[in-house]
Write an enzyme that holds these catalytic residues in place. Structure first.
Site, PDB file in Angstrom:
ATOM      1  N   ASP A  98       0.729  -1.109  -0.024  1.00 53.37           N
ATOM      2  CA  ASP A  98      -0.087   0.118   0.109  1.00 53.37           C
ATOM      3  C   ASP A  98       0.937   1.129  -0.067  1.00 53.37           C
ATOM      4  O   ASP A  98       1.855   1.286   0.775  1.00 53.37           O
ATOM      5  CB  ASP A  98      -0.919  -0.139   1.205  1.00 53.37           C
ATOM      6  N   ASP A 199      -3.269   4.555  -2.298  1.00 57.88           N
ATOM      7  CA  ASP A 199      -4.245   5.353  -1.425  1.00 57.88           C
ATOM      8  C   ASP A 199      -4.828   6.353  -2.144  1.00 57.88           C
ATOM      9  O   ASP A 199      -4.042   7.253  -2.710  1.00 57.88           O
ATOM     10  CB  ASP A 199      -3.693   5.519  -0.081  1.00 57.88           C
ATOM     11  N   GLU A 254      -7.097   3.336  -5.357  1.00 57.49           N
ATOM     12  CA  GLU A 254      -8.200   3.229  -4.564  1.00 57.49           C
ATOM     13  C   GLU A 254      -8.837   4.806  -4.917  1.00 57.49           C
ATOM     14  O   GLU A 254      -8.161   5.823  -5.088  1.00 57.49           O
ATOM     15  CB  GLU A 254      -8.009   3.495  -3.271  1.00 57.49           C
ATOM     16  N   HIS A 328     -10.441  -2.529   5.266  1.00 54.98           N
ATOM     17  CA  HIS A 328     -10.373  -2.016   6.702  1.00 54.98           C
ATOM     18  C   HIS A 328     -11.112  -0.760   7.095  1.00 54.98           C
ATOM     19  O   HIS A 328     -11.069  -0.032   7.981  1.00 54.98           O
ATOM     20  CB  HIS A 328      -8.697  -1.849   6.814  1.00 54.98           C
ATOM     21  N   ASP A 329     -11.762  -0.080   5.981  1.00 50.26           N
ATOM     22  CA  ASP A 329     -12.431   0.868   6.396  1.00 50.26           C
ATOM     23  C   ASP A 329     -14.113   0.803   6.414  1.00 50.26           C
ATOM     24  O   ASP A 329     -14.740   1.497   6.411  1.00 50.26           O
ATOM     25  CB  ASP A 329     -12.429   1.757   5.052  1.00 50.26           C
TER      26      ASP A 329
END
Ligand code: NOJ
Length: 557
Positions: A98, A199, A254, A328-329
């Site tokens: 990431d 990200d 993302e 994870h969000d």
């Protein structure tokens, strides 16, 4: 052209902080990931995506990087990363790191320099503006609540932060910034990793006049001026040329609040930008008026429509979707759209089936493969996430009573997916011998990996089969997408065709039985590739679907 390997692959996302702790620190670590590689191989995934492990004050759990060239000590060392790459490659698996380059932590040395004076050489690495009549430069808001601008008192200017105020946005207009970032990414690529997850990468190009936003129905003022911004495609091509292409890396961007047109453009053949994109539109189908911190109800028809639009649109453009329910969000999907109580197993398998038979590359988030649930903590003290804490304060300030506020927090908090991985029935679910940084969900004795592995009929093995089917049936990779029963309030169904083959997915999305009628004149005889019930009907012309029943039919003419 040879088909890229990642089109038949499945990725597994690891949130290292909550995965496996080998030092009893209460926080997971890299050695903990290495220890579980055989488990992941057994599941059948091809690549791991590791959320950020770089040096960071952890205000946003690593998405606030203070040194791109160093590993957060709690996670281990650079040697551990090298061992992880080796361990994966030995098993014919891959690693995707990431990378967070829209912003850095304000602890990063660039920002520490930048804030000292207006003439500092690093000043222009970030985005600074004067106040507007004693207020912030404009009305843009942070995605974590409040203004997107923070005053740096010493130099009396504001810097932009689209996320937390300790996450300062980098100035991508500055060539030197981009070059520094490419150099850093090349450093990582040289370590032998196979890809990057980028990200919020579609936020890096901002409209340089930073205008006041007159209207934003969802309250996200500023969004239209920095989402898929003016130079974004130019920047992506440049990064591709400088980093991705020379190392033959796979990339997933993302994309925050993006559009189908933009994602077609990022990923279509010959774009030389990104390989695939995450978008979040389908995960807003249960928001009220587009707002996250609400107790909204799932609009099922809308969910189907959004997924269909993206399936069809990306297919037509030759682009590529990253497929996912969880990360994870996001809250846990079995708690969100399934039933984490009575039909835990059936609904988890149904949701997996619906997503995994689509076109794209599926991403499984740690614990999803065993049906981990939201923890539903009783009090705000148990929640750690900065966005959750901010939302809690804002909801309380709005005058809502604590019960109603907690109900929203329990549904929406990002900590829902961040509770420690449930490995077994031992203390702290076998995650750590120390006190975990975030509490373990109470159901770990029933829901854990050890139990799942010992049960042939578990959710784990359903995922394993879905991953294998993608490798065995080319139609899953190449087929088109035709939605069926779009007006039906209970059934999620679609069919895919390719090369004389047909794949039909029929799923009851709810806990009451319902009847499916195939809407076309075709003989409904087909092979069942997978179902989440014993003895599902072999003829799909008319099917009585049990709660959350999901069936995949395959035929070849
Ligand atoms: C998206 C990440 O997934 C999220 O966890 C993070 O807080 C923001 N980007 C900011 O980096």
């Amino acid at each position: 052209m040879q088909e890229p390997w990642w089109k038949r692959s499945t990725v597994y996302q690891i949130y290292p902080k909550s995965f496996n702790d080998t030092t009893a620190s209460g926080m997971g670590d890299l050695q903990g990931v290495i220890e579980k590689l055989d488990y992941l191989k057994e599941l059948g995934v091809d690549m791991l995506w590791l959320t950020p492990i770089y040096r960071s004050p952890q205000r946003d759990n690593g998405y606030d990087i203070s040194d791109y060239y160093d590993i957060e000590p709690a996670y281990g060392t650079m040697e551990d990363v090298e061992r992880l790459v080796q361990g994966l490659h030995d098993r014919d698996m891959k690693l995707m790191m990431d990378i967070v380059i829209n912003h850095t932590s304000t602890d990063h040395k660039w920002f520490q320099q930048a804030k000292t004076s207006k003439d500092n050489p690093y000043r222009d690495y970030y985005i600074w503006r004067d106040s507007s009549d004693g207020n912030a430069p404009n009305n843009w808001v942070s995605k974590f609540g409040g203004s997107a601008w923070a005053l740096e008192e010493h130099t009396d200017q504001y810097y932009l932060h689209l996320f937390d105020k300790t996450q300062a946005d980098l100035n991508w207009e500055n060539d030197e910034v981009r070059n520094q970032l490419y150099e850093m990414m090349n450093f990582w690529a040289d370590k032998g990793l196979d890809g990057f997850r980028l990200d919020v990468i579609n936020l890096v190009s901002k409209v340089q006049s930073f205008p006041y936003d007159e209207s934003a129905p969802d309250g996200q003022f500023g969004k239209e001026y920095y989402t898929d911004g003016p130079r974004i495609h130019e920047f992506m091509k440049e990064m591709n040329q400088n980093v991705f292409a020379p190392h033959n890396l796979v990339t997933v961007g993302e994309m925050s609040s993006t559009s189908l047109a933009a994602c077609q453009q990022y990923t279509r053949p010959g774009a030389n930008e990104l390989d695939m994109t995450f978008n979040f539109h389908h995960l807003k189908a249960d928001y009220e008026k587009g707002k996250k911190w609400t107790d909204g109800k799932l609009d099922f028809i809308k969910l189907k429509q959004i997924l269909a639009d993206w399936q069809i649109g990306m297919h037509q453009a030759g682009g590529w979707n990253a497929l996912f329910w969880c990360n994870h969000d996001q809250p846990r999907i079995v708690s969100r759209f399934g039933d984490d109580n009575l039909y835990h197993r059936e609904s988890a398998k149904m949701l997996a089936t619906v997503m995994h038979m689509m076109q794209g590359t599926p991403y499984i988030y740690q614990g999803e493969e065993i049906g981990m649930t939201d923890p539903k903590f009783s009090s705000i003290e148990y929640y750690n996430d900065v966005e959750t804490q901010n939302a809690y304060s804002e909801l309380k300030e709005s005058g809502m009573d604590d019960r109603a506020v907690m109900q929203i927090i329990q549904r929406r908090s990002r900590d829902n997916s961040r509770t420690p991985m449930q490995w077994n029935a031992a203390q702290h679910a076998g995650f750590s011998k120390g006190e975990p940084w975030l509490s373990v969900a109470a159901n770990y004795k029933e829901i854990n990996a050890e139990k799942a592995l010992a049960d042939d009929n578990s959710i784990f093995y359903h995922y394993q089969t879905l991953i294998r089917l993608r490798k065995e049936y080319a139609i899953i990779t190449h087929g088109d997408y035709e939605p069926l029963c779009m007006e039906d309030e209970r059934i999620f169904s679609y069919e895919r065709r390719w090369n004389g083959e047909k794949l039909l997915v029929i799923a009851n999305f709810f806990g009451e039985s319902t009847e499916f009628t195939y809407p076309k004149k075709e003989i409904g005889e087909a092979e069942i590739l997978l179902s989440n019930y014993q003895d599902s009907a072999p003829n799909y012309s008319k099917v009585q679907l049990r709660p959350f029943e999901a069936i995949i039919y395959y035929s070849k003419s």
